[in-house]
Design a protein around this motif. Structure first.
Motif, short mmCIF file in Angstrom:
data_model
loop_
_atom_site.label_atom_id
_atom_site.label_comp_id
_atom_site.label_asym_id
_atom_site.label_seq_id
_atom_site.Cartn_x
_atom_site.Cartn_y
_atom_site.Cartn_z
N ASP A 1 -3.21 0.46 -3.47
CA ASP A 1 -2.70 -0.83 -3.28
C ASP A 1 -2.25 -1.56 -4.48
O ASP A 1 -2.66 -1.39 -5.63
CB ASP A 1 -3.63 -1.74 -2.46
CG ASP A 1 -4.24 -1.39 -1.31
OD1 ASP A 1 -3.28 -0.82 -0.49
OD2 ASP A 1 -5.30 -1.69 -0.72
N THR B 1 -1.55 -4.61 -6.66
CA THR B 1 -2.44 -5.85 -7.05
C THR B 1 -1.54 -7.29 -6.60
O THR B 1 -1.34 -7.84 -7.85
CB THR B 1 -2.87 -5.83 -8.19
OG1 THR B 1 -1.77 -5.61 -9.27
CG2 THR B 1 -3.75 -4.85 -8.50
N THR B 2 -1.03 -7.00 -5.59
CA THR B 2 -0.24 -8.35 -5.27
C THR B 2 -0.36 -8.77 -3.71
O THR B 2 -0.84 -7.85 -3.08
CB THR B 2 1.12 -8.43 -5.53
OG1 THR B 2 2.04 -9.52 -5.03
CG2 THR B 2 1.87 -7.02 -4.58
N ASP B 3 -0.45 -10.05 -3.38
CA ASP B 3 -0.45 -10.36 -1.94
C ASP B 3 0.91 -10.54 -1.21
O ASP B 3 1.24 -10.84 -0.03
CB ASP B 3 -1.04 -11.83 -1.78
CG ASP B 3 -2.50 -11.86 -2.37
OD1 ASP B 3 -3.02 -10.86 -2.24
OD2 ASP B 3 -2.89 -12.80 -2.64
N GLU B 4 2.06 -10.19 -2.00
CA GLU B 4 3.29 -10.14 -1.15
C GLU B 4 3.55 -8.76 -0.57
O GLU B 4 2.93 -7.74 -0.59
CB GLU B 4 4.38 -10.05 -2.30
CG GLU B 4 4.24 -11.26 -3.36
CD GLU B 4 5.18 -10.97 -4.65
OE1 GLU B 4 6.33 -10.67 -4.71
OE2 GLU B 4 4.90 -11.34 -6.00
N GLN B 5 4.66 -8.91 0.46
CA GLN B 5 4.98 -7.82 1.18
C GLN B 5 6.07 -7.17 0.51
O GLN B 5 6.71 -7.58 -0.19
CB GLN B 5 5.40 -8.39 2.74
CG GLN B 5 4.56 -9.16 3.48
CD GLN B 5 4.93 -9.47 4.84
OE1 GLN B 5 6.12 -9.17 5.21
NE2 GLN B 5 4.19 -10.32 5.37
N ARG C 1 0.65 -1.35 0.05
CA ARG C 1 0.06 -0.01 -0.13
C ARG C 1 0.84 1.18 0.07
O ARG C 1 1.86 1.34 0.78
CB ARG C 1 -1.10 0.05 1.16
CG ARG C 1 -1.61 1.38 1.31
CD ARG C 1 -2.53 1.07 2.64
NE ARG C 1 -3.86 0.35 2.06
CZ ARG C 1 -5.07 0.20 2.57
NH1 ARG C 1 -4.82 0.72 3.71
NH2 ARG C 1 -5.93 -0.33 1.88
#
Length: 174
Positions: A42, A44-48, A1
C-alpha cells in the motif's frame, strides 16, 4: 494498493496466493496450489489512484493530490516500493494522462501537470484559470479525456465548458 503475483507466470494456479495461504482443491492439497510469493503493498496515502502511465520502464501513478512511482526492487520478499515524487500535484481526470517519451502530461487539481519521473510541475502558465472553470459544476473535471497527435506533435484534451453552459455535462471543447 499494488497487488502482484509471484515471480513467474501470472497464469499459474498458485501465482496469486499470498504466503501462508493454500487451496485444498476438493480436499487434496497439492504443490500447485500452495502460496508462491504473491502479495500487495500500500502507498502511504489516503488518496485514491486516479491514473497511471509508463515513462520507459518506470510506472508513474497519479493520485488525487500527489504523484508517486511504483519501483521494482528485484527483491523477492518485497518486489515493489512506492516512491513519492510530488506531494502537491496529482491528477483529477482519469483519462487525461498523455504519455510522451520523456514526460507525462495530466490534468490535475491545480492545472496541467508535466511529470518527467523526477519532478512534477505546472505547464499551463498561459491558461491558469481554465482548470478552475472546469471544477465549477457537474464534475466536469472527471470528464476530461486526452490524446496525443503524433503527426502534429500536439496534445488534445476534450472537456465540457461549464462556464459557457452549466447544463452541459459532455465534452464540447478541445
Amino acid at each position: 494498493r499494488c497487488r502482484y503475483s509471484h515471480n513467474g507466470s501470472p497464469f499459474a494456479r498458485n501465482a496469486w496466493y499470498e504466503p501462508n495461504q493454500a487451496d485444498s482443491s476438493g480436499g487434496v492439497v497439492n504443490n500447485n496450489n500452495i502460496a508462491d510469493g504473491a502479495g500487495f503493498i500500500d502507498a502511504t496515502t489516503d488518496e485514491q489512484i486516479i491514473s497511471c502511465e509508463f515513462i520507459k520502464d518506470r510506472l508513474i501513478v497519479f493520485f488525487e493530490r500527489s504523484t508517486w512511482e511504483l519501483a521494482y526492487t528485484g527483491n523477492e520478499v518485497l518486489p515493489f516500493i512506492w516512491q513519492k515524487i510530488n506531494t502537491e500535484l496529482g491528477a483529477e481526470s482519469q483519462f487525461s494522462a498523455v504519455p510522451f517519451d520523456k514526460m507525462i502530461l495530466a490534468i490535475g487539481n491545480t492545472g496541467v501537470q508535466s511529470c518527467n519521473g523526477a519532478n512534477v510541475e505546472r505547464i499551463d502558465n498561459k491558461i491558469p484559470d481554465l482548470i478552475y472553470n472546469l471544477k465549477l459544476a457537474n464534475v466536469s473535471i472527471q470528464r476530461v479525456c486526452g490524446i496525443r497527435d503524433y503527426f502534429s506533435e500536439l496534445v488534445y484534451w476534450a472537456y465540457p465548458s461549464d462556464f459557457e453552459n452549466p447544463l452541459n455535462v459532455y465534452p464540447n471543447k478541445i
